[in-house]
Design an enzyme around this catalytic site. Structure first.
Site, short mmCIF file in Angstrom:
data_model
loop_
_atom_site.label_atom_id
_atom_site.label_comp_id
_atom_site.label_asym_id
_atom_site.label_seq_id
_atom_site.Cartn_x
_atom_site.Cartn_y
_atom_site.Cartn_z
N ILE A 75 12.48 3.32 0.97
CA ILE A 75 11.83 3.68 2.23
C ILE A 75 10.43 3.06 2.14
O ILE A 75 9.58 3.56 1.40
CB ILE A 75 11.75 5.19 2.44
CG1 ILE A 75 13.15 5.80 2.48
CG2 ILE A 75 10.99 5.52 3.72
CD1 ILE A 75 13.17 7.31 2.60
N PRO A 76 10.18 1.96 2.83
CA PRO A 76 9.01 1.11 2.53
C PRO A 76 7.69 1.61 3.11
O PRO A 76 7.09 0.97 3.98
CB PRO A 76 9.42 -0.24 3.13
CG PRO A 76 10.26 0.14 4.30
CD PRO A 76 11.04 1.37 3.87
N CYS A 77 7.20 2.72 2.60
CA CYS A 77 5.91 3.22 3.05
C CYS A 77 4.79 2.26 2.69
O CYS A 77 3.70 2.30 3.27
CB CYS A 77 5.64 4.61 2.48
SG CYS A 77 5.75 4.72 0.69
N HIS A 78 5.05 1.36 1.73
CA HIS A 78 4.02 0.39 1.33
C HIS A 78 3.75 -0.64 2.43
O HIS A 78 2.75 -1.35 2.37
CB HIS A 78 4.44 -0.33 0.05
CG HIS A 78 5.76 -1.03 0.13
ND1 HIS A 78 6.96 -0.36 -0.02
CD2 HIS A 78 6.09 -2.33 0.38
CE1 HIS A 78 7.96 -1.22 0.11
NE2 HIS A 78 7.45 -2.41 0.36
#
Length: 292
Positions: free
Chosen positions: A257-260
């Site tokens: 889950i690409p919160c970056h």
């Protein structure tokens, strides 16, 4: 995969720690543009061997990778994206199961659901090597529920953080249980997918609002960034970028889950639960592969 390719792939994976050290050197010293010799020394390799291993993993040279770490690159990409999130939300998810375009299936678990069944829920976890440092992964029988990174070599701290989140369940240290997913996530950078794979099942435990934000994160295209304001607008809360930012920070399954991929509108990369340097490395890697 041929015997030669298999040998090279195994060689790559055996150097995860070296790659991680080199990435840290690149991110920490990008303003000084570290030389190939400096980066190779950080990886404890000869320049020739390091260049080959790094390019096999990232798809580009270490010097080219360093160019994707700069603030200027982030600002240019953010300015160019415009309504990329709106388009992505309409299109949805697709693509092969690789780090640069993971295919996932989500199942939500409310706090009430978890509390009611926590005592009978078995969660298996383990530590795994990755090019971004050691990672802690955990899974329920229904799917992956946790992915975090070890900060500054503090494995005990990483475990303690995980225990705070899932300590009410029956926890079993079992790296073999998460090894297959770890291999798909961290072992896929070097080689192209040989065909369609089943989706990685994710178990998301959070409030309805948090899960809505996390599902929006999954739709940010690889190699792209969005601002907190754009994300807030995409989930129907344009007046609440801070609340959206808090939900981003509570993401329990990092990287997948690409919160970056959420940064400040100024292009500044900050506020990553597992370290700003690691966030810069993840963004540079994805942008490099997308450009390549």
């Amino acid at each position: 995969m041929t015997a030669a390719e298999l040998t090279e792939d195994q060689d790559l994976r055996s150097h995860y720690a070296a790659i991680a050290a080199a990435i840290d050197r690149i991110v920490d010293g990008y303003q000084d543009q570290p030389s190939l010799e400096d980066m190779a020394a950080a990886a404890n390799m000869s320049p020739f061997h390091f260049q080959r291993v790094f390019k096999r993993w990232a798809g580009i040279s270490p010097k080219r990778f360093a160019q994707f770490v700069t603030l200027g690159h982030a600002k240019r990409l953010l300015d160019a994206d415009g309504s990329v999130l709106d388009t992505a939300l309409e299109v949805g998810l697709s693509g092969p199961s690789r780090l640069h375009d993971l295919f996932v299936a989500c199942e939500a678990m409310t706090p009430g659901d978890y509390k009611a069944g926590a005592a009978s829920l078995t969660v298996r976890w383990g530590l795994h090597d990755s090019p971004f440092g050691r990672a802690l992964m955990a899974a329920t029988p229904r799917g992956l529920c946790w992915l975090s990174f070890v900060i500054d070599g503090d494995e005990r701290g990483a475990i303690a953080t995980f225990l705070e989140e899932w300590g009410e369940s029956r926890l079993v240290e079992d790296p073999a249980a998460t090894a297959a997913i770890a291999d798909r996530v961290f072992g896929g950078g070097a080689a192209a997918s040989e065909g369609p794979e089943e989706a990685i099942p994710l178990v998301l435990r959070g409030t309805n609002f948090q899960i809505k934000v996390w599902e929006a994160l999954l739709r940010i295209p690889v190699g792209r960034f969005v601002s907190y304001q754009d994300l807030a607008r995409a989930v129907g809360r344009p007046e609440a970028p801070r609340a959206v930012g808090a939900a981003v920070g509570r993401n329990p399954i990092s990287l997948i889950i690409p919160c970056h991929r959420v940064i400040l509108k100024s292009g500044v990369v900050h506020n990553y639960r597992w370290g700003v340097c690691r966030k810069k490395a993840l963004l540079a890697y994805e942008a490099a592969r997308a450009a390549g």
